[in-house]
Design an enzyme around this catalytic site. Structure first.
Site, PDB file in Angstrom:
ATOM      1  NE  ARG A  56     -40.777  55.385  38.145  1.00 40.13           N
ATOM      2  CZ  ARG A  56     -41.921  54.744  38.255  1.00 40.13           C
ATOM      3  NH1 ARG A  56     -41.986  53.440  38.151  1.00 40.13           N
ATOM      4  NH2 ARG A  56     -43.039  55.432  38.482  1.00 40.13           N
ATOM      5  CB  SER A 100      -0.756  41.657  67.491  1.00 41.85           C
ATOM      6  OG  SER A 100      -0.071  40.973  66.458  1.00 41.85           O
TER       7      SER A 100
END
Length: 440
Positions: free
Chosen positions: A307, A268
């Site tokens: 498409r 930490s």
């Protein structure tokens, strides 16, 4: 996808889904297409080697192709123009002959997926190997099973790990099926008819699939995105399985639980005592990203006519992200479980933390055998409630209950958690047998 990529994903996997990888895959398609068409007599034989010679990724800049491709909505068009310029001469006219941009991108996506899936499967193999070792080593190690995050009954740590192992094997089989059976070449031309190639269209498709070692589809799949959705779903499933393992490790590593911890915990910036399960944390972060990316791939099933107008375009980034972060999660979990430190003393301490209540089910069934199911369960329930209030042990409360006619030896035997493990060890053996069999 790549801003924080190196924090989460191994470099090899990032490379496998990078712009360079997509560029190489697109060029691999163009080279293979020229060879297939030459073999089928669609283009002159001399055109194929001339085109292949210029299908070298170092000749092109992917970022530049993206910038130039914005005006047409995809990178193949500027790539094809650049390839024709580089090929030159008569062979230039046969570059990309009869194909369309989606043919390039879809086939490239399959090639990219194959390379990345191979890496992911290797990472998963490291996970399963580590889990098999853990399951075997702790086949009989007692630990409290937890349902709704509350202690339930005794189990073994080996069985918990065996559950992880079988789930990973299941997920791996899904990915392997996609990799081996569902990655297919795409060649349909402008609208799926291959009209520009003429009658040789199906033959070119077959030759192209053989060249690229991809499946040959029955018909072009421009707007049939089942293959892409399957890939997304398999990646999401794998990520979910990995998330479960990482989540369990995080819970086991809690200070108040402390039953297992990663060998090298994360520090930490302000708390010197912290030992965070960093690999599991990174894995969980990866899996959340996979869920988002995979949802794009499955939602792309809805496409217009022949498409798509946008759904197809959204797949490329999502596919790269889903592949990369699934691999990142697998790598992190492999690191976490590969060197997991298991604290059997703390497991036993936690088993004893409820003053014997973890054996309440066993007591209930023992009393049911003497007094009937309803009365036996009610006695056990009342005794358990008194334990929760008084803080006394279950053994003491049972001894003081005039309805319970059990000897001291009988109580001691009933309240030994190491003898109430059911078929846990047998199930561990079954999981290890599945792993060793190599079954998909």
């Amino acid at each position: 996808m790549t801003t924080f990529g190196p924090l989460f994903v191994p470099e090899e996997l990032l490379d496998a889904v990078s712009g360079r990888a997509w560029l190489e895959a697109m060029l691999e398609f163009e080279s293979a297409l020229a060879r297939a068409e030459a073999q089928a007599g669609v283009v002159p034989p001399e055109a194929a080697p001339a085109i292949a010679e210029k299908c070298a990724a170092g000749l092109y800049d992917f970022d530049e192709l993206l910038a130039r491709g914005r005006s047409v909505g995809s990178p193949p068009e500027p790539l094809v123009r650049a390839l024709r310029e580089n090929v030159g001469g008569d062979a230039a006219r046969y570059v990309h002959w009869g194909a369309t941009s989606q043919d390039v991108m879809d086939t490239a996506s399959m090639l990219v997926a194959r390379r990345a899936l191979d890496l992911i499967l290797t990472e998963l193999d490291a996970v399963t190997a580590a889990l098999a070792r853990l399951a075997e080593a702790h086949r009989s190690t007692p630990i409290a099973a937890r349902t709704m995050l509350q202690q339930a009954v005794p189990t073994t740590f080996g069985l918990k790990v065996a559950g992880w192992l079988v789930a990973v094997l299941d997920a791996r089989s899904l990915l392997a099926r996609v990799r081996n059976e569902r990655l297919a070449v795409q060649l349909g031309g402008a609208a799926g008819t291959l009209a520009a190639i003429g009658a040789q269209g199906p033959e070119v498709l077959r030759l192209l699939a053989d060249d690229l070692r991809l499946a040959e589809p029955v018909v072009p799949w421009h707007t049939n995105r089942v293959r892409i959705a399957e890939l997304g779903a398999a990646l999401a499933t794998t990520a979910g399985v990995l998330a479960k393992i990482a989540h369990d490790v995080v819970l086991l590593a809690q200070t108040e639980v402390d039953e297992a911890r990663e060998e090298v915990g994360g520090g930490s910036s302000t708390l010197p005592h912290k030992r965070n399960p960093v690999e599991s944390i990174l894995a969980r972060a990866c899996t959340r990203l996979v869920a988002g990316y995979a949802s794009v791939l499955t939602s792309a099933l809805d496409q217009e006519h022949e498409r798509a107008a946008g759904a197809w375009h959204a797949e490329w980034e999502a596919q790269s992200g889903a592949l990369a972060f699934t691999g990142g999660a697998a790598h992190a979990v492999a690191q976490a479980v590969g060197s997991l430190q298991v604290d059997t003393e703390h497991m036993r301490r936690n088993l004893d933390a409820t003053n014997g209540l973890v054996l309440a089910e066993r007591v209930s069934f023992a009393l049911a055998a003497r007094y009937g199911r309803a009365e036996g369960h009610e006695i056990a329930r009342e005794v358990a409630q008194r334990v929760a209030v008084s803080g006394r042990s279950l053994a003491d409360e049972l001894r003081d209950d005039q309805r319970v006619e059990l000897s001291g030896d009988e109580l001691d035997a009933l309240l030994d958690p190491t003898t109430y493990l059911g078929s846990a060890e047998a199930f561990v053996d079954r999981a290890l047998e599945l792993y060793r069999s190599g079954a998909p």
